[in-house]
Design a protein around this motif. Sequence first.
Motif, PDB file in Angstrom:
ATOM      1  N   ARG A   1       0.844  -1.197   0.000  1.00 35.52           N
ATOM      2  CA  ARG A   1       0.000   0.000   0.000  1.00 35.52           C
ATOM      3  C   ARG A   1       0.873   1.238   0.000  1.00 35.52           C
ATOM      4  N   CYS A   2       0.382   2.306  -0.568  1.00 35.34           N
ATOM      5  CA  CYS A   2       1.177   3.520  -0.646  1.00 35.34           C
ATOM      6  C   CYS A   2       1.415   4.105   0.743  1.00 35.34           C
ATOM      7  N   HIS A   3       2.664   4.460   0.991  1.00 31.26           N
ATOM      8  CA  HIS A   3       2.993   5.145   2.238  1.00 31.26           C
ATOM      9  C   HIS A   3       2.500   6.583   2.143  1.00 31.26           C
TER      10      HIS A   3
ATOM     11  N   CYS B   1      -6.014   3.616  -6.384  1.00 41.26           N
ATOM     12  CA  CYS B   1      -5.801   2.251  -6.887  1.00 41.26           C
ATOM     13  C   CYS B   1      -5.002   1.415  -5.906  1.00 41.26           C
ATOM     14  N   ALA B   2      -3.914   1.964  -5.389  1.00 36.89           N
ATOM     15  CA  ALA B   2      -3.052   1.202  -4.488  1.00 36.89           C
ATOM     16  C   ALA B   2      -3.766   0.840  -3.197  1.00 36.89           C
ATOM     17  N   ASN B   3      -4.732   1.660  -2.791  1.00 37.90           N
ATOM     18  CA  ASN B   3      -5.435   1.405  -1.537  1.00 37.90           C
ATOM     19  C   ASN B   3      -6.817   0.782  -1.727  1.00 37.90           C
TER      20      ASN B   3
ATOM     21  N   THR C   1       2.397   3.279 -13.435  1.00 38.91           N
ATOM     22  CA  THR C   1       1.091   3.887 -13.667  1.00 38.91           C
ATOM     23  C   THR C   1       0.135   3.446 -12.569  1.00 38.91           C
ATOM     24  N   ALA C   2      -1.024   4.062 -12.546  1.00 43.38           N
ATOM     25  CA  ALA C   2      -2.063   3.645 -11.597  1.00 43.38           C
ATOM     26  C   ALA C   2      -2.470   2.197 -11.862  1.00 43.38           C
TER      27      ALA C   2
ATOM     28  N   GLN D   1      -3.075  -6.132  -6.107  1.00 44.67           N
ATOM     29  CA  GLN D   1      -4.162  -7.115  -6.223  1.00 44.67           C
ATOM     30  C   GLN D   1      -5.548  -6.483  -6.155  1.00 44.67           C
ATOM     31  N   GLU D   2      -5.653  -5.271  -6.672  1.00 43.02           N
ATOM     32  CA  GLU D   2      -6.939  -4.562  -6.676  1.00 43.02           C
ATOM     33  C   GLU D   2      -7.562  -4.696  -8.068  1.00 43.02           C
ATOM     34  N   GLU D   3      -8.165  -5.849  -8.325  1.00 47.16           N
ATOM     35  CA  GLU D   3      -8.666  -6.152  -9.661  1.00 47.16           C
ATOM     36  C   GLU D   3      -9.806  -5.226 -10.078  1.00 47.16           C
ATOM     37  N   GLY D   4     -10.644  -4.842  -9.119  1.00 44.00           N
ATOM     38  CA  GLY D   4     -11.752  -3.940  -9.448  1.00 44.00           C
ATOM     39  C   GLY D   4     -11.243  -2.610  -9.968  1.00 44.00           C
TER      40      GLY D   4
END
Length: 262
Positions: free
Chosen positions: A42-44, A91-93, A118-119, A127-130
């Motif tokens: 996840r993004c810091h 996206c990362a979260n 990229t996003a 692993q954020e497929e949606g």
Amino acid sequence: MKKIFGFESWKGKSPFESLTSQQKTNTGLTPEACNSITSWNRCHIRDKDLRKIHRAASVGDAQEMEEILLKSLRHLNDRDKMNRTALHLACANGHPKVVALLADSKCRLNLCDNENKTALIKAVQCQEEGCATILLEHGADPNIMDIYGNTALHYAVAGQNMDMAAKLLSYKANIEARNKDELTPLLLAITENKQQMVEFLVKKNANVHAVDKMKRTALILAVNDPSSDIVRLLLQQGVDVFAKDNNGWTAKEHALKRGFNL
């Protein structure tokens, strides 16, 4: 790429765990990437560094995001100190509602952060497929490479996410994309001993004759684990058992060195 995927025993642990920190970097997949199955990277976030739009994106506040966008689109593509946009953070979260709002507002989908990610790459890596699906449906480019030469498909392979890999391929992801170590997604799957992913990519007509930058064939990489069905699968595909790597060794010679007959 010295001994990056050296022929030592990886039994009982992931291939990535057997590498030193420097070797992990040299593979072209960073620690956060190769461990994406267990570590979502996840993004810091440091709240003081973020604009209002970034904060809303990072926490998934769709209502706040909608209000921001209704007032003005001026900050739609603003960057934080790591060159991440609100879209990267959403996206990362894992906030698909916010991703959809940003995409529908015509944000720039293919902007890259400090690692040239990229996003879409962040969504796949985490692993954020949606979120990844929304981006692809809005026209995000699946073939942009990060600073390691990896595409979103490389990260889907690293995470053994076959659904995501299939979706990327359906949106014209390059199945033969090569990272800085000349690893295609198939060669990466083999080095990480991800048998199901290897079978999937072979069925999708990935080139089984590809070699990495040390001229190691898929078969040479596969004999690192003689118990794997990957070796059998590759032999069934008619790979060249006599092809030599940069050291002049064939897959058979690598196999004999490890004490079994190919």
